[in-house]
Scaffold this motif. Structure first.
Motif, short mmCIF file in Angstrom:
data_model
loop_
_atom_site.label_atom_id
_atom_site.label_comp_id
_atom_site.label_asym_id
_atom_site.label_seq_id
_atom_site.Cartn_x
_atom_site.Cartn_y
_atom_site.Cartn_z
N HIS A 134 -4.35 2.06 -4.71
CA HIS A 134 -3.10 2.59 -4.16
C HIS A 134 -2.96 2.21 -2.70
O HIS A 134 -1.86 1.84 -2.23
CB HIS A 134 -3.04 4.11 -4.30
CG HIS A 134 -2.97 4.58 -5.71
ND1 HIS A 134 -3.49 5.78 -6.12
CD2 HIS A 134 -2.46 4.00 -6.83
CE1 HIS A 134 -3.29 5.94 -7.42
NE2 HIS A 134 -2.67 4.86 -7.87
N SER A 135 -4.05 2.31 -1.95
CA SER A 135 -4.02 2.02 -0.51
C SER A 135 -4.33 0.56 -0.20
O SER A 135 -3.90 0.04 0.83
CB SER A 135 -5.01 2.93 0.22
OG SER A 135 -4.65 4.28 0.08
N PRO A 161 0.80 -1.23 0.00
CA PRO A 161 0.00 0.00 0.00
C PRO A 161 0.84 1.28 0.00
O PRO A 161 1.86 1.37 0.68
CB PRO A 161 -0.81 -0.11 1.30
CG PRO A 161 -0.87 -1.57 1.59
CD PRO A 161 0.44 -2.12 1.11
N ASP A 162 0.36 2.24 -0.79
CA ASP A 162 0.89 3.61 -0.78
C ASP A 162 2.39 3.67 -1.07
O ASP A 162 3.10 4.50 -0.51
CB ASP A 162 0.56 4.29 0.55
CG ASP A 162 -0.93 4.34 0.81
OD1 ASP A 162 -1.68 4.69 -0.12
OD2 ASP A 162 -1.35 4.01 1.94
#
Length: 257
Positions: A223-224, A161-162
């Protein structure tokens, strides 16, 4: 009709889960091979995927498949020495690949840390190997089935994530450094390769995966929650057990597939 809409298949427990996935996989691959097709499979790491591979390795229908028609690739790998038990390749060979009559040239491991200088070199070499088996449309072989484990944080492959790797669209393979999960150096396929797969099979089991399952189904930002962005062009299935699905709102579960 084929659909890329996410579907959930729930098994009562982990043993039933792994057995059902193994049976489904062998049935599909046996049918495709009998039709004379070349079959490409993307393999992942992680505990539950290892359990599925062990079940495949001991399955009574294992030898019904013409394995000469099947090619195995990895969606990610830990950049550690070749003989390390941390390698996803080592798990797959020990649990499954060493038990079947698959030609050596049909197994496509990612280079190890004692074979090349760094993860970038391993990524470049793997991208070239993928491209050699690709087509005019894609610089990689399209996976008939792409296995993915899902972490409690929603990561898939080594797309966490991210982080920047989840946003890469201009290359098939990426090096990963300072991974949130050890070992720190890895090599991973990118979203375009995963999402070009005909069928994405995500496998997740245990109460600690419930949140990731719910977010993946609810359409969270990839994205997360990278698992939310994983999808096949024909089928996208999340295989799970009742314990994992227990905390997911009923309206997000479709276990009739």
């Amino acid at each position: 009709m084929p659909t890329a809409e996410k579907r959930v298949v729930i098994s009562p427990d982990v043993d039933t889960l792994t057995d059902s996935i193994a049976s489904r996989f062998l049935n599909r691959v046996s049918t495709w091979g009998a039709d004379g097709r070349t079959v490409n499979v993307g393999l992942a790491g992680g505990g539950i995927i290892g359990d599925v591979l062990e079940r495949l390795g001991s399955h009574p229908e294992r030898d019904s498949v013409d394995w000469s028609r099947v090619h195995f690739w990895w969606v990610d790998e830990r950049f550690v020495p070749r003989d390390s038990d941390d390698r996803n390749e080592a798990v797959a060979r020990r649990a499954f690949l060493d038990a079947i009559a698959v030609p050596a040239e049909n197994v496509h491991p990612i280079a190890a840390s004692d074979e090349v200088s760094d993860a970038e070199t391993a990524a470049t070499a793997y991208a070239a190997e993928l491209a050699a088996a690709g087509s005019d449309e894609t610089a990689w072989p399209v996976f008939d089935i792409c296995f993915l484990g899902v972490g409690p944080d929603g990561h898939i492959a080594s797309l966490f994530p991210d982080r920047g790797e989840i946003r890469i669209t201009d290359s098939a393979v990426s090096a990963v450094h300072d991974s949130p999960k050890p070992p720190s150096d890895r090599v991973t396929l990118t979203r375009p390769v995963i999402n070009a797969s005909k069928r994405v099979w995500m496998v997740l089991a245990g109460p600690d995966k419930s949140a990731a399952l719910g977010l993946a189904l609810a359409g969270a930002s990839y994205h997360s929650v990278p698992a939310a962005g994983a999808k096949g062009t024909r089928r996208t299935i999340l295989f799970t057990d009742e314990a994992t699905a227990a905390q997911v709102p009923p309206e997000l579960i479709d276990d009739q597939y």
